[in-house]
Scaffold this motif. Structure first.
Motif, PDB file in Angstrom:
ATOM      1  N   ALA A   1       0.811  -1.217   0.000  1.00 24.11           N
ATOM      2  CA  ALA A   1       0.000   0.000   0.000  1.00 24.11           C
ATOM      3  C   ALA A   1       0.844   1.266   0.000  1.00 24.11           C
ATOM      4  CB  ALA A   1      -0.935  -0.001   1.216  1.00 24.11           C
ATOM      5  N   GLN A   2       1.996   1.244   0.633  1.00 29.43           N
ATOM      6  CA  GLN A   2       2.803   2.457   0.768  1.00 29.43           C
ATOM      7  C   GLN A   2       3.249   3.020  -0.584  1.00 29.43           C
ATOM      8  OE1 GLN A   2       5.686   0.906   3.505  1.00 29.43           O
ATOM      9  NE2 GLN A   2       4.303   1.095   5.255  1.00 29.43           N
ATOM     10  N   PRO A   3       3.883   2.242  -1.465  1.00 25.42           N
ATOM     11  CA  PRO A   3       4.239   2.812  -2.770  1.00 25.42           C
ATOM     12  C   PRO A   3       3.016   3.128  -3.630  1.00 25.42           C
ATOM     13  CG  PRO A   3       4.804   0.476  -2.702  1.00 25.42           C
ATOM     14  CD  PRO A   3       4.446   0.886  -1.305  1.00 25.42           C
ATOM     15  N   LEU A   4       1.945   2.339  -3.506  1.00 25.09           N
ATOM     16  CA  LEU A   4       0.734   2.625  -4.274  1.00 25.09           C
ATOM     17  C   LEU A   4       0.173   4.007  -3.917  1.00 25.09           C
ATOM     18  CD1 LEU A   4      -1.056  -0.845  -4.141  1.00 25.09           C
ATOM     19  CD2 LEU A   4      -0.405   0.365  -6.222  1.00 25.09           C
ATOM     20  N   ALA A   5       0.134   4.320  -2.633  1.00 23.40           N
ATOM     21  CA  ALA A   5      -0.376   5.625  -2.211  1.00 23.40           C
ATOM     22  C   ALA A   5       0.494   6.747  -2.767  1.00 23.40           C
ATOM     23  CB  ALA A   5      -0.424   5.695  -0.685  1.00 23.40           C
ATOM     24  N   ARG A   6       1.796   6.538  -2.786  1.00 28.22           N
ATOM     25  CA  ARG A   6       2.697   7.570  -3.313  1.00 28.22           C
ATOM     26  C   ARG A   6       2.485   7.766  -4.807  1.00 28.22           C
ATOM     27  NH1 ARG A   6       6.825   5.260  -1.816  1.00 28.22           N
ATOM     28  NH2 ARG A   6       7.713   4.429  -3.733  1.00 28.22           N
ATOM     29  N   TRP A   7       2.358   6.689  -5.564  1.00 31.60           N
ATOM     30  CA  TRP A   7       2.177   6.788  -7.011  1.00 31.60           C
ATOM     31  C   TRP A   7       0.835   7.414  -7.370  1.00 31.60           C
ATOM     32  CZ3 TRP A   7       3.785   0.997  -7.453  1.00 31.60           C
ATOM     33  CH2 TRP A   7       5.175   0.889  -7.296  1.00 31.60           C
ATOM     34  N   LEU A   8      -0.206   7.092  -6.603  1.00 28.88           N
ATOM     35  CA  LEU A   8      -1.549   7.577  -6.901  1.00 28.88           C
ATOM     36  C   LEU A   8      -1.830   8.947  -6.296  1.00 28.88           C
ATOM     37  CD1 LEU A   8      -3.487   4.237  -6.372  1.00 28.88           C
ATOM     38  CD2 LEU A   8      -3.258   5.462  -8.533  1.00 28.88           C
ATOM     39  N   GLY A   9      -0.946   9.411  -5.417  1.00 26.75           N
ATOM     40  CA  GLY A   9      -1.155  10.696  -4.788  1.00 26.75           C
ATOM     41  C   GLY A   9      -2.320  10.704  -3.823  1.00 26.75           C
ATOM     42  N   CYS A  10      -2.544   9.574  -3.145  1.00 25.99           N
ATOM     43  CA  CYS A  10      -3.636   9.504  -2.168  1.00 25.99           C
ATOM     44  C   CYS A  10      -3.069   9.156  -0.800  1.00 25.99           C
ATOM     45  CB  CYS A  10      -4.707   8.501  -2.605  1.00 25.99           C
ATOM     46  SG  CYS A  10      -4.137   6.814  -2.774  1.00 25.99           S
ATOM     47  N   GLU A  11      -3.933   9.133   0.190  1.00 26.56           N
ATOM     48  CA  GLU A  11      -3.517   8.920   1.573  1.00 26.56           C
ATOM     49  C   GLU A  11      -3.474   7.432   1.906  1.00 26.56           C
ATOM     50  OE1 GLU A  11      -4.858  10.413   6.070  1.00 26.56           O
ATOM     51  OE2 GLU A  11      -6.199  10.661   4.348  1.00 26.56           O
ATOM     52  N   PHE A  12      -2.463   7.027   2.678  1.00 30.62           N
ATOM     53  CA  PHE A  12      -2.417   5.675   3.234  1.00 30.62           C
ATOM     54  C   PHE A  12      -2.461   5.784   4.746  1.00 30.62           C
ATOM     55  CE2 PHE A  12       0.441   2.412   5.180  1.00 30.62           C
ATOM     56  CZ  PHE A  12      -0.482   1.383   5.150  1.00 30.62           C
ATOM     57  N   ARG A  13      -3.381   5.049   5.361  1.00 29.35           N
ATOM     58  CA  ARG A  13      -3.488   5.035   6.820  1.00 29.35           C
ATOM     59  C   ARG A  13      -3.524   3.594   7.307  1.00 29.35           C
ATOM     60  NH1 ARG A  13      -6.088   9.472   9.060  1.00 29.35           N
ATOM     61  NH2 ARG A  13      -5.617   8.500  11.082  1.00 29.35           N
ATOM     62  N   ASP A  14      -2.872   3.371   8.429  1.00 26.25           N
ATOM     63  CA  ASP A  14      -2.934   2.073   9.097  1.00 26.25           C
ATOM     64  C   ASP A  14      -4.070   2.157  10.097  1.00 26.25           C
ATOM     65  OD1 ASP A  14      -2.359  -0.438  10.007  1.00 26.25           O
ATOM     66  OD2 ASP A  14      -0.624   0.161  11.204  1.00 26.25           O
ATOM     67  N   GLY A  15      -5.314   2.128   9.585  1.00 22.13           N
ATOM     68  CA  GLY A  15      -6.460   2.504  10.386  1.00 22.13           C
ATOM     69  C   GLY A  15      -7.375   1.381  10.816  1.00 22.13           C
ATOM     70  N   VAL A  16      -7.032   0.128  10.494  1.00 23.86           N
ATOM     71  CA  VAL A  16      -7.849  -1.016  10.899  1.00 23.86           C
ATOM     72  C   VAL A  16      -7.007  -1.900  11.804  1.00 23.86           C
ATOM     73  CG1 VAL A  16      -9.250  -2.969  10.129  1.00 23.86           C
ATOM     74  CG2 VAL A  16      -9.086  -0.923   8.701  1.00 23.86           C
ATOM     75  N   ARG A  17      -7.564  -2.329  12.907  1.00 20.93           N
ATOM     76  CA  ARG A  17      -6.854  -3.187  13.868  1.00 20.93           C
ATOM     77  C   ARG A  17      -7.592  -4.507  14.035  1.00 20.93           C
ATOM     78  NH1 ARG A  17      -3.360  -0.365  13.080  1.00 20.93           N
ATOM     79  NH2 ARG A  17      -2.246   1.108  14.413  1.00 20.93           N
ATOM     80  N   ARG A  18      -6.836  -5.542  14.357  1.00 18.20           N
ATOM     81  CA  ARG A  18      -7.432  -6.829  14.735  1.00 18.20           C
ATOM     82  C   ARG A  18      -7.679  -6.836  16.231  1.00 18.20           C
ATOM     83  NH1 ARG A  18      -7.794 -11.543  11.717  1.00 18.20           N
ATOM     84  NH2 ARG A  18      -6.970 -11.356   9.594  1.00 18.20           N
TER      85      ARG A  18
END
Length: 226
Positions: free
Chosen positions: A138-155
């Motif tokens: 997800a990290q490089p995808l967010a950078r390439w797409l110019g969108c936000e990446f959050r680690d926002g879901v927990r188990r």
């Protein structure tokens, strides 16, 4: 000292662009996908119209994008990334996922997300592995797409490994297993995972996201078990 050339992950010949990971010949030689339902990602009669399964019992998410069925070479690369600590694969695999989404964006009119989330690992499993493979994608995808990446879901709880359970056991294994820790109201979300099999894990998270006001949820995965 001259730098050593970066080699293609398949044919082992030098790459002109090191970050691509695969040469153009090997990229074109990856196993083609059959016609897939645009919603559930399973074999169907049309790539633009939801299949009969989805009309009868639609999944919680709105669209699914995958790179390959669960077969070589993607299956081998996923195993190496998850269990063999070969994290150098992350950029090449993320690029394959980006190319798959760009194709869906062009042919299906799939919306560009404004937020990327990843399927979480339980903290004990993440500590033992040292990373979450979905977050590495997800990290490089967010950078390439110019969108936000959050680690926002927990188990909330660990649970058994999904791939070791029968299909009939998987839904119960993930029910109530996740907690959302960020606001998602009005956001268009892409949920990243490495492999989607029955869809129970991504389905459970999608239901939570939509219940908290997400505008739409797409599933992006490397492999879809067909």
């Amino acid at each position: 000292m001259l730098p050593m050339p970066t080699l293609c992950w398949l044919c082992q010949l030098p790459l002109r662009v090191a970050a691509h990971g695969l040469c153009s010949v090997c990229l074109r030689a990856l196993p083609p996908l059959p016609i897939l339902c645009p919603r559930c990602g399973l074999p169907a009669g049309s790539p633009r119209v939801a299949c009969g399964r989805c009309l009868r019992s639609p999944p919680a998410w709105q669209a699914l994008v995958c790179v390959s069925g669960y077969q070589p070479p993607l299956r081998r690369w996923v195993h190496q990334l998850k269990f063999c600590r070969i994290t150098a694969l992350r950029v090449m695999l993320a690029r394959l996922l980006l190319l798959s989404w760009l194709n869906a964006h062009r042919t299906r009119g799939l919306m560009r997300p404004d937020l990327l989330l990843c399927v979480p690992l339980h903290k004990s499993r993440a500590c033992r592995r040292g990373y979450n493979q979905a977050a590495l994608l997800a990290q490089p995808l967010a950078r390439w797409l110019g969108c936000e990446f959050r680690d926002g879901v927990r188990r909330r709880r660990r649970g058994a490994l999904q791939h070791r359970l029968r299909a009939s056991q998987r839904r119960g294994n993930v029910r109530g297993a996740f907690r959302l820790e960020i606001a998602v109201r009005g956001r268009h979300i892409a949920l990243i995972d490495d492999v989607v099999t029955t869809g129970h894990t991504v389905g459970e998270i999608s239901r939570i996201l939509l219940a908290h006001g997400a505008a739409s949820v797409q599933i992006w995965c490397l492999c879809r078990t067909l």
